[in-house]
Design a protein around this motif. Structure first.
Motif, PDB file in Angstrom:
ATOM      1  N   GLN A  94      -3.227  -4.380  -5.853  1.00 28.44           N
ATOM      2  CA  GLN A  94      -2.767  -3.039  -6.201  1.00 28.44           C
ATOM      3  C   GLN A  94      -2.276  -3.057  -7.640  1.00 28.44           C
ATOM      4  O   GLN A  94      -1.575  -3.962  -8.066  1.00 28.44           O
ATOM      5  CB  GLN A  94      -1.657  -2.573  -5.252  1.00 28.44           C
TER       6      GLN A  94
ATOM      7  N   ARG B 292      -9.211  -0.931  -6.459  1.00 26.90           N
ATOM      8  CA  ARG B 292      -9.886   0.205  -5.797  1.00 26.90           C
ATOM      9  C   ARG B 292     -11.046   0.748  -6.628  1.00 26.90           C
ATOM     10  O   ARG B 292     -12.130   0.996  -6.076  1.00 26.90           O
ATOM     11  CB  ARG B 292      -8.879   1.302  -5.478  1.00 26.90           C
TER      12      ARG B 292
ATOM     13  N   ASN C 282      -5.195   2.585  -0.811  1.00 19.28           N
ATOM     14  CA  ASN C 282      -4.028   1.701  -0.794  1.00 19.28           C
ATOM     15  C   ASN C 282      -3.206   1.952   0.451  1.00 19.28           C
ATOM     16  O   ASN C 282      -2.938   3.112   0.809  1.00 19.28           O
ATOM     17  CB  ASN C 282      -3.118   1.983  -2.003  1.00 19.28           C
TER      18      ASN C 282
ATOM     19  N   VAL D 236      -5.150  -3.173   1.072  1.00 15.88           N
ATOM     20  CA  VAL D 236      -6.095  -2.115   0.723  1.00 15.88           C
ATOM     21  C   VAL D 236      -7.110  -2.040   1.849  1.00 15.88           C
ATOM     22  O   VAL D 236      -7.591  -3.072   2.334  1.00 15.88           O
ATOM     23  CB  VAL D 236      -6.779  -2.384  -0.621  1.00 15.88           C
TER      24      VAL D 236
ATOM     25  N   SER E 102      -2.936   7.109  -1.469  1.00 22.17           N
ATOM     26  CA  SER E 102      -2.285   5.974  -0.826  1.00 22.17           C
ATOM     27  C   SER E 102      -1.579   6.416   0.445  1.00 22.17           C
ATOM     28  O   SER E 102      -1.132   7.550   0.579  1.00 22.17           O
ATOM     29  CB  SER E 102      -1.283   5.329  -1.784  1.00 22.17           C
TER      30      SER E 102
ATOM     31  N   THR F 156       6.753   1.450  -2.970  1.00 22.38           N
ATOM     32  CA  THR F 156       5.372   1.068  -2.724  1.00 22.38           C
ATOM     33  C   THR F 156       4.706   2.141  -1.876  1.00 22.38           C
ATOM     34  O   THR F 156       5.380   2.912  -1.194  1.00 22.38           O
ATOM     35  CB  THR F 156       5.324  -0.281  -1.975  1.00 22.38           C
ATOM     36  N   PRO F 157       3.363   2.220  -1.877  1.00 18.32           N
ATOM     37  CA  PRO F 157       2.397   1.420  -2.622  1.00 18.32           C
ATOM     38  C   PRO F 157       2.547   1.622  -4.134  1.00 18.32           C
ATOM     39  O   PRO F 157       3.216   2.536  -4.585  1.00 18.32           O
ATOM     40  CB  PRO F 157       1.035   1.944  -2.136  1.00 18.32           C
TER      41      PRO F 157
ATOM     42  N   ASP G 222       1.786   3.073  -7.121  1.00 12.75           N
ATOM     43  CA  ASP G 222       1.178   4.241  -7.735  1.00 12.75           C
ATOM     44  C   ASP G 222       2.080   4.716  -8.858  1.00 12.75           C
ATOM     45  O   ASP G 222       3.261   4.345  -8.925  1.00 12.75           O
ATOM     46  CB  ASP G 222       0.986   5.365  -6.711  1.00 12.75           C
TER      47      ASP G 222
END
Length: 794
Positions: free
Chosen positions: A26, A31, A49, A54, A103, A155-156, A158
């Protein structure tokens, strides 16, 4: 929000595969890589995600699906680490395209947060391209580089879960972010001059400095100024070491009398001019982690480096951000320095500073200028420090930026969720859940109240980030440790104490997923189960228990901490029964600074056991050897004597390891057999130390080496003797247990020379040798061993 590609032609015969990916995947362009790989093969589906992994589903012709795993591995981004790729067949569904989905929060063991990454070649090229819109932009990044762990809030991984949420993307950046063919597709740190973080420069008195902040910083460094520079994980103090008055002032104001500084070097040519390094060394220096690596000084290294390091070695690193690069390569500016001292921005014993307002106060008497930015640092990370031994063995001295928060995977899942407090020196706590252990970045020594406060805050932030409450808390047995006292005060139902040297070996066992080994656990200090100070231990180690099979012969530490600071006291404690009064006076008075009254006062303290704790520490024996050779009188930083001892010996080392059949008696070392079967054997190295001292006393033989060379030869022989003693102790453990798997750990094994002498000899003698791979052998790694003490599910 969905990101769609052009429709993919549908096939009549299709299958659908469900994939789960685990690793550092990540925030590193993984991705988008899955997306491009799927589209290139004509596959449909999605990638997304989730907190701990993933997930992707791919649908299309069986032949194309069969090619996907190989194609993906061949096109992985350089910063990605794919640990697992599991897939299963699921029912096909109606699909029109391949998509990157938003995500999703799910249950997890540990979310795969990436570490901070050094600037990549593509961004470096753009940085110096006058036609590029990010020309000279000090915060240039892409999916392959830039801050990650240090800016994460949730998290995730981003953009809206990091401190980059403070910088909404401009239309140009957003266009890159949403373009599957762009290098910055889904780059969470994407920004530019129009929308990203900004730099400011101010003087120590608070006045803003006009002009280009970077250009003014370069000018100030050229003039001998000290500049506090905010980087990825905290502040550095930067200075040109060619200016002797600047170096004297930095040492005085940082209260860093002799401890070596690290240098940031402009490029490979500069690195090779300062240090002796191989092609392999260079490759390690230029990885995405961009650590500080310690190398022997080059024979023609400039004289001013003596003010940087007095050990015969030098720690160097490369510029790992655009900001750092611009300090050395600013277009149309003549920059005469090619290396800079780049040391942690803190006061002695305190944590590295991350916030500008705190830096203005704390470093006002040290720095002349402050170069800082407005991107929040959420997790402080110091520069990681490593050494390289023969065969490519990596030895961590400090594990932080570039490596944290990579996980240590286990063979089986832990039954409870475990928080480990670590030790008091080089503290780094750990969290164990499921089949992984997370080791926190280096925090520091908990003797300092501010560092203790940071220790508690970091644990709270870690538990919050991973949304976990531990069932079990593990701590060191030392009753005086701050980490131990903190642990015992916590409202966690199950608490377990683990012996220090057992934890060292358990940490190696965790990395190699072992259940039982014999081991060498050598360091400076650790609380033993008998209440004495251990540190030269030969152990049978299992998860859950251990047996002390042997140790170095015990000796007193007269004055306790005073002996550590003045290691000639340790040498006196070791040799007092070996020498008569006249010999003691000859060895310990005069040049060493002890007078007769001091000598006999210390001897009496030892005899009566007054303020003289008992120790078996090999680290303290190294201290004694360095004092006997006149390398250190009073210690100004931890490990000063042993570091100088090794540096001196390395100058004569020919690269040949000890023989697997070496006999420690050749170095005047004896082994005392246990009187009872349950008692440990004892290794007595007093004869080695006596020979060491006598070898450098008096005039040189007519046909022998003189001066420094004679001292260096003695230092090398000491290392060989200790390696022979460790080898003999290992043989005895094998005879007693029948076990040939041997683990080595503890701060003494930060010594590259000892490792290069001993480890091949152990292998030649038929042992299977296990060393640390991804965590420090010193106290910065013991929390991993504390977690591993607890059994896993079968």
């Amino acid at each position: 929000m969905l990101y769609l590609n052009l429709p993919v032609k549908k096939e009549q015969q299709v299958e659908r595969h469900h994939y789960i990916f685990k690793g550092v995947i990540q925030g590193v362009g993984f991705r988008p890589t899955v997306y491009r790989c799927a589209v290139s093969l004509g596959l449909m589906g999605f990638v997304r995600n989730e907190r701990s992994e993933v997930v992707a589903e791919l649908q299309g012709p069986p032949a194309a699906l069969q090619k996907f795993p190989t194609t993906l591995r061949e096109t992985l981004p350089p910063a990605a680490v794919l640990d697992r790729m599991d897939h299963s067949s699921v029912a096909p569904r109606e699909e029109e395209s391949f998509r990157i989905l938003e995500s999703k929060n799910t249950t997890y063991s540990f979310p795969p947060i990436p570490p901070d990454l050094a600037i990549c070649p593509d961004c470096r090229k753009e940085l110096f391209d006058p036609e590029n819109r990010r020309y000279l932009y000090p915060f240039i990044t892409c999916t392959q580089c830039g801050p990650r762990y240090s800016i994460v809030e949730d998290t995730p991984f981003d953009r809206d879960t990091t401190s980059m949420i403070d910088f909404p993307q401009c239309p140009d950046c957003l266009s890159e972010y949403t373009d599957p063919e762009d290098r910055r597709f889904h780059s969470q740190t994407n920004s530019c001059w129009s929308c990203g973080p900004t730099l400011e420069l101010r003087a120590a008195d608070g006045a803003a400095v006009e002009g280009d902040p970077l250009l003014e910083t370069v000018t100030a460094l050229e003039r001998g100024k000290i500049v506090a520079i905010q980087g990825i994980g905290g502040f550095h103090l930067a200075a040109d070491p060619r200016n002797s008055s600047t170096m004297k002032r930095m040492r005085r104001d940082k209260e860093r009398e002799r401890k070596p500084f690290a240098l940031m070097v402009a490029d490979r040519q500069e690195a090779e001019g300062l240090c002796r390094l191989s092609e392999e060394d260079w490759q390690r220096l230029s990885t995405t982690a961009s650590p500080i690596l310690i190398f022997p000084l080059a024979t023609n290294a400039p004289d001013h480096l003596r003010a940087v390091s007095h050990t015969g070695t030098l720690g160097i690193m490369l510029p790992y951000t655009a900001l750092h690069l611009l300090l050395f390569h600013y277009p149309d500016v003549q920059i005469t320095y090619r290396h800079l001292v780049m040391t942690s921005g803190n006061l002695k014993g305190e944590p590295i500073i991350t916030e500008p307002e705190q830096a203005f106060v704390k470093l006002a008497d040290v720095a002349d200028l402050f170069l800082y930015h407005n991107r929040r640092i959420l997790f402080r990370t110091d520069d990681s420090v490593e050494r390289l031994a023969a065969g490519g063995q990596r030895i961590f001295l400090r594990r932080s930026r570039g490596y944290v928060p990579r996980l240590i995977p286990l063979n089986s899942s832990l039954k409870p969720t475990v928080l480990a407090a670590g030790g008091d020196l080089k503290n780094a706590p750990a969290l164990g859940r499921g089949s992984d252990i997370y080791l926190a970045p280096y925090i520091g020594d908990l003797a300092d109240p501010l560092t203790r406060g940071d220790f508690e805050r970091q644990i709270k932030k870690i538990l919050s980030l991973y949304e976990v409450q531990p069932d079990t808390l593990v701590y060191d047995l030392h009753p005086g440790y701050h980490s131990t006292r903190w642990a015992l005060q916590q409202q966690i139902p199950h608490k377990v104490g683990v012996q220090h040297h057992h934890a060292h070996l358990l940490a190696v066992m965790a990395e190699h997923r072992l259940e039982e080994v014999i081991g060498l656990s050598f360091d400076g200090t650790g609380y033993g189960t008998d209440g004495t100070i251990w540190g030269g231990e030969f152990l049978l180690s299992r998860r859950g228990d251990f047996q002390r099979l042997g140790h170095f012969r015990t000796f007193g530490l007269p004055g306790a901490e005073a002996a550590v600071l003045h290691p000639l006291r340790i040498a006196l404690a070791l040799l007092k029964d070996e020498l008569d009064g006249q010999e003691l006076e000859r060895l310990f008075c005069g040049g060493h600074g002890l007078d007769e009254q001091q000598l006999y006062t210390i001897v009496e303290m030892i005899a009566k056991g007054v303020n003289t704790p008992v120790s078996s520490s090999l680290g303290r024996i190294f201290d004694a050897a360095s004092a006997l050779l006149g390398l250190v009188d009073s210690v100004s930083y931890e490990g000063e004597g042993p570091i100088r001892l090794e540096g001196l010996a390395l100058g004569l080392y020919d690269g040949k390891p000890l023989s697997g059949s070496a006999d420690c008696s050749d170095w005047n070392i004896s082994v005392e057999r246990a009187q009872h079967a349950q008692d440990p054997f004892r290794i007595d190295c007093r004869g080695l130390l006596r020979h060491l001292a006598e070898s450098v006393r008096g005039p040189s033989p007519a046909d022998g080496p003189a001066g420094d060379e004679r001292t260096a030869a003695a230092a090398l022989e000491f290392h060989r003797g200790i390696a022979a003693a460790a080898l003999e102790g290992s043989r005895r453990m094998r005879e007693q247990t029948g076990i040939s798997r041997i683990a080595v750990s503890g701060g003494v094994f930060q010594n590259v020379l000892l490792s290069e002498l001993l480890l091949p000899a152990l292998e030649e003698a038929g042992f299977q040798v296990y060393t640390h791979r991804n965590i420090p052998p010193g106290d910065g790694g013991i929390a991993v061993g504390q977690v591993y003490f607890l059994p896993g599910n079968e």
